[in-house]
Design an enzyme around this catalytic site. Structure first.
Site, PDB file in Angstrom:
ATOM      1  N   TYR A 124       0.828  -1.208   0.000  1.00 48.33           N
ATOM      2  CA  TYR A 124       0.000   0.000   0.000  1.00 48.33           C
ATOM      3  C   TYR A 124       0.867   1.265   0.000  1.00 48.33           C
ATOM      4  O   TYR A 124       0.490   2.290   0.563  1.00 48.33           O
ATOM      5  CB  TYR A 124      -0.934   0.033   1.205  1.00 48.33           C
ATOM      6  CG  TYR A 124      -1.937  -1.113   1.271  1.00 48.33           C
ATOM      7  CD1 TYR A 124      -2.185  -1.939   0.176  1.00 48.33           C
ATOM      8  CD2 TYR A 124      -2.650  -1.357   2.435  1.00 48.33           C
ATOM      9  CE1 TYR A 124      -3.114  -2.971   0.247  1.00 48.33           C
ATOM     10  CE2 TYR A 124      -3.578  -2.379   2.521  1.00 48.33           C
ATOM     11  CZ  TYR A 124      -3.804  -3.191   1.422  1.00 48.33           C
ATOM     12  OH  TYR A 124      -4.721  -4.207   1.512  1.00 48.33           O
ATOM     13  N   LYS A 171       6.017 -13.994   3.878  1.00 51.21           N
ATOM     14  CA  LYS A 171       6.002 -14.969   2.780  1.00 51.21           C
ATOM     15  C   LYS A 171       7.384 -14.935   2.142  1.00 51.21           C
ATOM     16  O   LYS A 171       7.546 -14.772   0.926  1.00 51.21           O
ATOM     17  CB  LYS A 171       4.894 -14.590   1.778  1.00 51.21           C
ATOM     18  CG  LYS A 171       4.650 -15.609   0.678  1.00 51.21           C
ATOM     19  CD  LYS A 171       3.792 -16.783   1.097  1.00 51.21           C
ATOM     20  CE  LYS A 171       3.615 -17.758  -0.058  1.00 51.21           C
ATOM     21  NZ  LYS A 171       2.784 -18.925   0.295  1.00 51.21           N
ATOM     22  N   ASP A 204      -0.155 -17.563   4.259  1.00 54.12           N
ATOM     23  CA  ASP A 204      -1.293 -18.424   3.902  1.00 54.12           C
ATOM     24  C   ASP A 204      -1.618 -19.370   5.051  1.00 54.12           C
ATOM     25  O   ASP A 204      -2.782 -19.574   5.403  1.00 54.12           O
ATOM     26  CB  ASP A 204      -1.045 -19.178   2.577  1.00 54.12           C
ATOM     27  CG  ASP A 204       0.368 -19.711   2.443  1.00 54.12           C
ATOM     28  OD1 ASP A 204       1.216 -19.464   3.332  1.00 54.12           O
ATOM     29  OD2 ASP A 204       0.636 -20.385   1.435  1.00 54.12           O
ATOM     30  N   ASP A 228      -3.852  -6.302   6.851  1.00 55.98           N
ATOM     31  CA  ASP A 228      -5.207  -5.864   6.517  1.00 55.98           C
ATOM     32  C   ASP A 228      -6.124  -7.078   6.412  1.00 55.98           C
ATOM     33  O   ASP A 228      -7.205  -7.136   7.017  1.00 55.98           O
ATOM     34  CB  ASP A 228      -5.154  -5.091   5.181  1.00 55.98           C
ATOM     35  CG  ASP A 228      -6.467  -4.402   4.862  1.00 55.98           C
ATOM     36  OD1 ASP A 228      -7.356  -4.364   5.731  1.00 55.98           O
ATOM     37  OD2 ASP A 228      -6.606  -3.904   3.724  1.00 55.98           O
ATOM     38  N   ASP A 232      -9.043  -8.822   9.336  1.00 58.51           N
ATOM     39  CA  ASP A 232     -10.455  -9.098   9.049  1.00 58.51           C
ATOM     40  C   ASP A 232     -10.814 -10.561   9.336  1.00 58.51           C
ATOM     41  O   ASP A 232     -11.889 -10.847   9.864  1.00 58.51           O
ATOM     42  CB  ASP A 232     -10.797  -8.763   7.583  1.00 58.51           C
ATOM     43  CG  ASP A 232     -11.203  -7.295   7.417  1.00 58.51           C
ATOM     44  OD1 ASP A 232     -10.719  -6.453   8.194  1.00 58.51           O
ATOM     45  OD2 ASP A 232     -12.007  -7.012   6.511  1.00 58.51           O
TER      46      ASP A 232
HETATM   47 MG    MG Z   1      -9.737  -3.698   6.035  1.00 54.37          MG
END
Ligand code: MG
Ligand code: NAI
Length: 331
Positions: A124, A171, A204, A228, A232
């Site tokens: 980002y 990763k 993962d 992010d 969630d």
């Molecule tokens: Mg979010």
């Protein structure tokens, strides 16, 4: 006197921030409140979703409570997400989402974890380009300095809150350079914290483990995009969007918010669950050192969660105002 900035935003952001103000006033929190504006409605009126005065108010305050804003899904010239703008402008580098088993029937027991996410770089970084019609690229930027800073934050948080294990999520088997640098930096910082158990996990597998055995985690620390998504996934165990709170910490101030958005489908009906914003308020009170007030508010939230009343998102029929009153009745 502690100064708290309140930014309501759009939709139910206004309802839940108003609710929080009412509760904080009933708690007689020794703070003054300053209101500032941001969001889609502000953009339509002024051409700027995050006016200079708002940024200045956030910087001048000890801490800020941010409701939610509406963002258009299509590109709108001149519009930038205010929360992203604020993270950049004030260098809010640590995005932190605690997830705990709520005292609700059917909740998964034993969950008490925190996702600590680097908030300023990674995928980002904002460096994206479209090359003609057929190709687009995004730069994933990882620096030693930002990696060190976020892992140090996670270590201090773990030590301060009595947690004993940190999971570094990456990763590096595929992203050898970017995740490689993050991993190497994290393990070096953690080698100075012998009191903490250190584990590394590929992203993962971390998603899989968060979905199947969330109680095995204490603190996860990771880069921007991974954090992010993982936060969630983790928030499922905390009772959902009506309850989830998050914090953005910088070097000088911090911004606290519910995880949910402006919920246009229920805005204006007076039925938004205010508890996510009240949980964000608990984190805010802790940040400014008003710990006894934070504790009283947290206890009241837990009591209302255990006994109701519940808003429709928790299968009840109560209004925002009724939940607010139930919280205040606990004081
Ligand atoms: Mg979010
Ligand atoms: P949303 O979180 O606003 O709503 C998703 C669903 O959850 C809706 O059905 C809504 O009614 C429900 N919900 C959310 N919060 C609730 C609460 N406190 N009580 C009861 N029900 C609740 O996400 P959505 O619909 O994807 O986005 C709506 C708008 O919000 C968009 O414009 C989006 O850009 C914005 N948004 C803003 C965020 C922020 O300001 N940090 C975060 C996420 C979305």
């Amino acid at each position: 006197m502690t100064r708290l900035c309140l930014i309501a935003g759009d939709g139910i952001g206004r309802e839940v921030v108003q609710a929080a103000r009412q509760v904080l006033e009933a708690l007689a929190v020794p703070a003054e409140f300053v209101e500032a504006e941001a969001g889609w409605e502000t953009f339509q009126r002024t051409g700027n979703a995050l006016p200079e005065q708002t940024l200045a108010a956030v910087q001048a305050a000890n801490s800020t409570l941010f409701g939610a804003v509406s963002s258009p899904s299509q590109r709108v010239a001149g519009y930038r997400s205010p929360i992203v703008g604020m993270r950049k402008a004030i260098d809010l580098y640590a995005c932190v989402r605690p997830v705990q088993t709520p005292p609700l029937a059917n909740a998964r027991a034993g969950v008490n974890l925190v996702v600590v996410r680097e908030n300023t770089e990674g995928l980002y970084s904002g460096q994206e380009t479209r090359e003609g019609d057929e190709r687009a690229t995004a730069q994933r930027i990882i620096t030693r300095q930002a990696s060190e800073r976020i892992v140090q934050w996670a270590v201090q948080y773990a030590q301060r809150t009595g947690r004993r294990k940190i999971t570094v999520v990456h990763k590096a088997n595929v992203l050898r350079e970017t995740c490689g640098l993050f991993r190497e930096t994290a393990l070096r910082v953690l080698s100075d914290a012998p009191d903490l158990q250190v584990e590394e996990m590929l992203v993962d597998n971390a998603a899989y483990q968060l979905a199947r055995a969330p109680e095995r985690f204490e603190v996860l620390v990771t880069t921007n995009l991974f954090g992010d998504i993982l936060s969630d996934v983790a928030s499922v165990w905390g009772g959902g969007l009506g309850l989830a709170a998050s914090a953005n910490y910088g070097t000088r101030t911090a911004v606290f918010e519910p995880v949910h958005g402006s919920a246009p489908d229920i805005a204006g009906q007076g039925i938004a669950n205010p508890l996510a914003t009240l949980s964000a308020s608990v984190l805010m009170l802790e940040f400014v050192g008003l710990n006894s007030y934070a504790e009283r508010l947290q206890t009241a939230i837990q009591a209302v969660l255990a006994n109701g009343p519940y808003t429709p998102d928790l299968a009840g029929a109560a209004t925002t105002a009724e939940v607010v009153q139930a919280v205040i009745d606990q004081f």
